[in-house]
Motif scaffolding. Structure first.
Motif, PDB file in Angstrom:
ATOM      1  N   LYS A   2       0.778  -1.113   0.298  1.00  0.00           N
ATOM      2  CA  LYS A   2       0.031  -0.049   0.056  1.00  0.00           C
ATOM      3  C   LYS A   2       0.995   1.175  -0.050  1.00  0.00           C
ATOM      4  CE  LYS A   2      -3.547   0.295   2.376  1.00  0.00           C
ATOM      5  NZ  LYS A   2      -4.509   0.218   3.779  1.00  0.00           N
ATOM      6  N   SER A 165      -7.864   3.381  -0.114  1.00  0.00           N
ATOM      7  CA  SER A 165      -7.204   1.822   0.717  1.00  0.00           C
ATOM      8  C   SER A 165      -8.003   0.648   0.245  1.00  0.00           C
ATOM      9  CB  SER A 165      -7.342   2.397   2.297  1.00  0.00           C
ATOM     10  OG  SER A 165      -6.959   1.424   2.939  1.00  0.00           O
ATOM     11  N   GLN A 168      -6.739  -0.270  -3.251  1.00  0.00           N
ATOM     12  CA  GLN A 168      -5.216  -0.994  -3.401  1.00  0.00           C
ATOM     13  C   GLN A 168      -5.370  -2.268  -2.864  1.00  0.00           C
ATOM     14  OE1 GLN A 168      -2.381   1.455  -1.187  1.00  0.00           O
ATOM     15  NE2 GLN A 168      -3.414   3.569  -1.922  1.00  0.00           N
TER      16      GLN A 168
END
Length: 248
Positions: A2, A165, A168
């Motif tokens: 990430k 987030s 990803q």
């Protein structure tokens, strides 16, 4: 792995996607361009997208990957839709649904639209979500915002970061060969499943009953085959879907 999420905020842009198309070389992958207002927001097929203050309006890009096939990139609208639903659930746990190929629905109304475009060697993901905005009367039967449903106000930046987030993480799962798991989750919230629909693509149209989204990211449709009423399953990778009361 990430990456950090950097937000670049604007008061007004023509379109966050258009801005990134012109300027993506000045930013890094997953950097977010967000704006309070868009003057020329766009949806798929060059349709206009109604933009207003209080929405989450943002774009980011995904770089081409050496180990991805073209089929993987065709799954990006589904991944973006699931990331949006996951991100929203982290803020407000409601019964969100994914409408193939690029919308998120809530209470049978449109909550979010997604537009993905390729420019150079990147895929630009544009997302518009009705969050704190109050929709005009002419749209209230078709669209919904979070605040109109819950009477709460939300932190838009937090919603955006949640979604990036999740996007990803889903890309990592795709790279690790876990597409079947992703698809199963998407089909569990398939808005069109068992609905009577009309699917238009080009000058063609198909009437039928929507089924699952298949492993290629295509919508499967049960269409009438003959006068005896027997049907067959056909798969479609593109098209605009309309719900119908009666199809046969």
């Amino acid at each position: 792995m990430k990456k950090n999420i950097n937000l670049y905020k604007f008061k007004e842009l023509d379109s966050t996607n258009d801005y990134l198309e012109r300027n993506h070389k000045n930013y890094e992958e997953f950097d977010v361009i967000c704006t309070k207002n868009q003057t020329h927001g766009r949806a798929r097929r060059q349709n206009d997208w109604v933009s207003m203050e209080g929405m989450a309006i943002f774009s980011f890009f995904l770089e081409e990957r050496e180990n991805w096939k073209i089929e993987d990139y065709l799954k990006l609208p589904l991944i973006a839709g699931l990331a949006t639903i996951r991100g929203l659930r982290g803020i407000e746990n409601l019964e969100y649904k994914f409408k193939w190929t690029n919308d998120v629905y809530l209470e049978n109304k449109k909550l979010c639209g997604i537009l993905i475009e390729k420019i150079d060697d990147v895929y630009i993901v544009g997302i518009g979500i009705n969050v704190n905005n109050i929709l005009p009367g002419k749209l209230k039967n078709k669209a919904i915002s979070l605040t109109q449903l819950t009477n709460k106000k939300y932190e838009i930046e937090k919603i955006i970061k949640n979604i990036i987030s999740e996007f990803q993480m889903l890309c990592e799962k795709l790279e690790n060969g876990l597409w079947e798991d992703i698809l199963k989750e998407i089909n569990e919230m398939n808005y069109l499943k068992n609905k009577k629909i009309e699917l238009k693509f080009g000058n063609e149209k198909v009437l039928g009953i929507a089924q699952d989204i298949n492993e290629n990211g295509e919508i499967e449709v049960l269409v009438k085959k003959d006068e005896a009423g027997k049907g067959e399953i056909k798969s479609f990778s593109i098209g605009e879907v309309f719900e119908k009361i009666k199809i046969f």
